[in-house]
Design a protein around this motif. Structure first.
Motif, PDB file in Angstrom:
ATOM      1  N   SER A   4      47.159  43.032  49.555  1.00  0.00           N
ATOM      2  CA  SER A   4      47.433  41.656  49.164  1.00  0.00           C
ATOM      3  C   SER A   4      47.343  40.741  50.372  1.00  0.00           C
ATOM      4  O   SER A   4      46.763  39.669  50.303  1.00  0.00           O
ATOM      5  CB  SER A   4      48.798  41.535  48.499  1.00  0.00           C
ATOM      6  N   TYR A  18      39.734  30.886  38.045  1.00  0.00           N
ATOM      7  CA  TYR A  18      39.202  31.288  36.729  1.00  0.00           C
ATOM      8  C   TYR A  18      40.056  30.619  35.657  1.00  0.00           C
ATOM      9  O   TYR A  18      41.219  30.975  35.498  1.00  0.00           O
ATOM     10  CB  TYR A  18      39.296  32.806  36.539  1.00  0.00           C
ATOM     11  N   GLU A  23      36.360  38.797  31.516  1.00  0.00           N
ATOM     12  CA  GLU A  23      36.338  40.258  31.303  1.00  0.00           C
ATOM     13  C   GLU A  23      36.613  40.472  29.825  1.00  0.00           C
ATOM     14  O   GLU A  23      37.504  39.833  29.269  1.00  0.00           O
ATOM     15  CB  GLU A  23      37.427  40.937  32.149  1.00  0.00           C
ATOM     16  N   ILE A  43      46.820  42.370  35.559  1.00  0.00           N
ATOM     17  CA  ILE A  43      46.504  41.257  36.453  1.00  0.00           C
ATOM     18  C   ILE A  43      46.370  40.029  35.562  1.00  0.00           C
ATOM     19  O   ILE A  43      45.800  40.106  34.474  1.00  0.00           O
ATOM     20  CB  ILE A  43      45.183  41.545  37.215  1.00  0.00           C
ATOM     21  N   SER A 291      41.707  44.460  36.285  1.00  0.00           N
ATOM     22  CA  SER A 291      40.639  43.476  36.486  1.00  0.00           C
ATOM     23  C   SER A 291      39.574  44.112  37.385  1.00  0.00           C
ATOM     24  O   SER A 291      39.239  45.285  37.201  1.00  0.00           O
ATOM     25  CB  SER A 291      41.259  42.210  37.079  1.00  0.00           C
ATOM     26  N   ILE A 293      40.084  43.957  40.827  1.00  0.00           N
ATOM     27  CA  ILE A 293      40.717  43.698  42.137  1.00  0.00           C
ATOM     28  C   ILE A 293      40.289  44.705  43.210  1.00  0.00           C
ATOM     29  O   ILE A 293      40.267  44.367  44.386  1.00  0.00           O
ATOM     30  CB  ILE A 293      42.273  43.647  42.074  1.00  0.00           C
TER      31      ILE A 293
HETATM   32  C1  LIG Z   1      40.395  39.955  40.867  1.00  0.00           C
HETATM   33  S1  LIG Z   1      40.224  38.342  40.194  1.00  0.00           S
HETATM   34  C2  LIG Z   1      38.872  38.585  39.096  1.00  0.00           C
HETATM   35  C3  LIG Z   1      38.773  37.624  37.998  1.00  0.00           C
HETATM   36  C4  LIG Z   1      37.984  38.059  36.846  1.00  0.00           C
HETATM   37  N1  LIG Z   1      36.740  38.639  37.161  1.00  0.00           N
HETATM   38  C5  LIG Z   1      37.990  37.114  35.679  1.00  0.00           C
HETATM   39  O1  LIG Z   1      37.081  37.145  34.929  1.00  0.00           O
HETATM   40  O2  LIG Z   1      38.951  36.384  35.472  1.00  0.00           O
HETATM   41  C6  LIG Z   1      41.569  38.216  39.098  1.00  0.00           C
HETATM   42  C7  LIG Z   1      42.863  37.803  39.702  1.00  0.00           C
HETATM   43  O3  LIG Z   1      43.353  38.837  40.520  1.00  0.00           O
HETATM   44  C8  LIG Z   1      44.301  38.268  41.392  1.00  0.00           C
HETATM   45  N2  LIG Z   1      44.598  39.314  42.389  1.00  0.00           N
HETATM   46  C9  LIG Z   1      43.747  39.900  43.252  1.00  0.00           C
HETATM   47  N3  LIG Z   1      44.380  40.887  43.940  1.00  0.00           N
HETATM   48  C10 LIG Z   1      45.664  40.947  43.479  1.00  0.00           C
HETATM   49  C11 LIG Z   1      46.820  41.747  43.771  1.00  0.00           C
HETATM   50  N4  LIG Z   1      46.785  42.705  44.668  1.00  0.00           N
HETATM   51  N5  LIG Z   1      47.965  41.505  43.089  1.00  0.00           N
HETATM   52  C12 LIG Z   1      48.024  40.545  42.168  1.00  0.00           C
HETATM   53  N6  LIG Z   1      46.969  39.754  41.851  1.00  0.00           N
HETATM   54  C13 LIG Z   1      45.807  39.948  42.489  1.00  0.00           C
HETATM   55  C14 LIG Z   1      43.631  36.987  41.821  1.00  0.00           C
HETATM   56  O4  LIG Z   1      44.574  36.033  42.243  1.00  0.00           O
HETATM   57  C15 LIG Z   1      42.897  36.553  40.554  1.00  0.00           C
HETATM   58  O5  LIG Z   1      43.611  35.558  39.862  1.00  0.00           O
END
Ligand SMILES: C[S@@+](CC[C@H](N)C(=O)[O-])C[C@H]1O[C@@H](n2cnc3c(N)ncnc32)[C@H](O)[C@@H]1O
Length: 367
Positions: A4, A18, A23, A43, A291, A293
């Motif tokens: 993180s 987003y 997804e 997520i 997701s 991530i």
């Molecule tokens: C990885 S992104 C991908 C979004 C996705 N492809 C979509 O269509 O919405 C999704 C969310 O993951 C969150 N995120 C990434 N790493 C994280 C973690 N370790 N813990 C919590 N949230 C996380 C980001 O803030 C983001 O809002």
């Protein structure tokens, strides 16, 4: 350094990235455990898939996200499910044209916490113009593509014709003969260059671990969305091409799930912060929507976080996640504790309407 802090140190999380979930909720829900009363973790992103997971009748869905703006997207939806009918919800989100989005927004945020209300009041003009599902950085990127570039390549009639239902062989013909022109290929190469994606859509930091050309990847995925799957049933493709939805909408927004989701909103347990914080709490879960991530992590951090997730997993828990371009699957240190549900993966990958992703992973913990 934890994952993180690794990502939070590089990317900027102070705005909506987003505004809707890119997804496929149908394949996600089919991949998770189907028994009721489970504890699920998701997520948040824009919140739609955490809402979709309520259709599985879980005891609760713990929703986590590092970004307060992404959590605000879920809180808006909660207000909207409570205050609006499903057709009104679709208008607010931008699926349908509307002349009353400001009033719908006011109703959706009337009963939510004051911080989130202020956040959405600030976005009012954009919500009126694009719908609440159109106000993120990612959707803005598609909007520029659709309004400034796509008209240079294809007529409105060609765009509309993508969504006319036709058999698979005809879809291939349409793609080859009418859609995949030299102008289209040029546009793909320019628009989906790493530089442009980083500048306008995704944070450049997110490409650190990605290999290959983004444009080549997109071209492969367009064949999946336009030929292998039926575009007339694809809300994600429709929004990219037309900035709204046609008959098909994302699973949690459909009329048949609206009341079920509304009745179960109290089962959401929303936590702003890293996924790792849930794990540190000592809670255990049966299904994880992760997701994509893992793609944003270096292989070492990925393995570390994967192990942490297993420490918070009940036996038979499923880890469900996507990869867009970086290859992430169970790290070697954990392979003997996990079963890859290959048959389910193959079946669901073939149906995945969110075509950005090259891989969809379902791994089951043996405990
Ligand atoms: C990885 S992104 C991908 C979004 C996705 N492809 C979509 O269509 O919405 C999704 C969310 O993951 C969150 N995120 C990434 N790493 C994280 C973690 N370790 N813990 C919590 N949230 C996380 C980001 O803030 C983001 O809002």
């Amino acid at each position: 350094m934890t994952q993180s802090s690794e990502i939070a140190g590089k990317a900027n999380f102070d705005h909506i990235r987003y505004a809707q979930l890119w997804e496929d909720a149908d394949v996600l829900c089919a991949a998770l455990p189907q028994d009721p009363d489970k504890t699920l973790v998701s997520i948040c992103s824009a919140g739609d898939n955490a809402l979709a997971m309520l259709t599985l009748d879980p005891a609760r869905v713990v929703v986590v996200d590092l970004s307060p703006a992404q959590i605000a997207c879920l809180r808006l939806r909660i207000g909207a499910y409570r205050a609006l009918s499903q057709p009104e919800f679709l208008e607010l989100m931008g699926s349908r044209p509307s002349t009353r989005r400001g009033a719908l927004l006011d109703r959706a945020i009337a009963e939510i916490d004051s911080e989130t209300r202020l956040f959405w009041q600030d976005q009012r003009d954009d919500v009126i113009a694009y719908g609440a599902g159109g106000v993120g950085k990612f959707e803005r990127y598609f909007r520029i593509f659709r309004t400034k570039l796509l008209p240079l390549v294809h007529s409105r009639k060609t765009i509309d014709d993508i969504f006319v239902p036709r058999p698979k062989a005809e879809r291939q013909k349409f793609l080859d003969q009418r859609f995949n022109t030299w102008r289209w290929r040029l546009l793909l190469n320019l628009f989906f260059s790493r530089f442009m994606m980083g500048r306008m859509g995704r944070d450049k930091a997110f490409f650190d671990h990605v290999q290959g050309s983004v444009a080549q990847h997109v071209a492969r995925r367009i064949k999946h969305a336009a030929v292998d799957c039926d575009p007339s049933q694809n809300p994600y493709l429709y929004w990219i091409m037309k900035g709204k939805h046609g008959d098909a909408v994302p699973m949690p927004w459909r009329a048949e799930h609206y009341t079920t989701i509304r009745d179960r909103l109290d089962r959401l347990d929303i936590r702003q912060g890293a996924l790792e914080a849930f794990i540190d709490d000592g809670d255990k879960a049966d299904g994880f929507n992760l997701s994509d991530i893992f793609e944003y992590m270096s292989p070492n951090i990925f393995a570390q976080v994967y192990g942490q997730i297993l420490s918070a997993a009940n036996p038979k828990a499923r880890l469900v996640y996507w990869n867009m371009m970086a290859q992430r699957r169970v790290p070697p240190a954990f392979t003997d504790q996990m079963t890859t549900l290959t048959e389910n993966e193959i079946r669901l990958k073939a149906k995945d309407k969110a075509f950005f992703y090259s891989d969809f992973v379902i791994e089951e913990f043996q405990g």
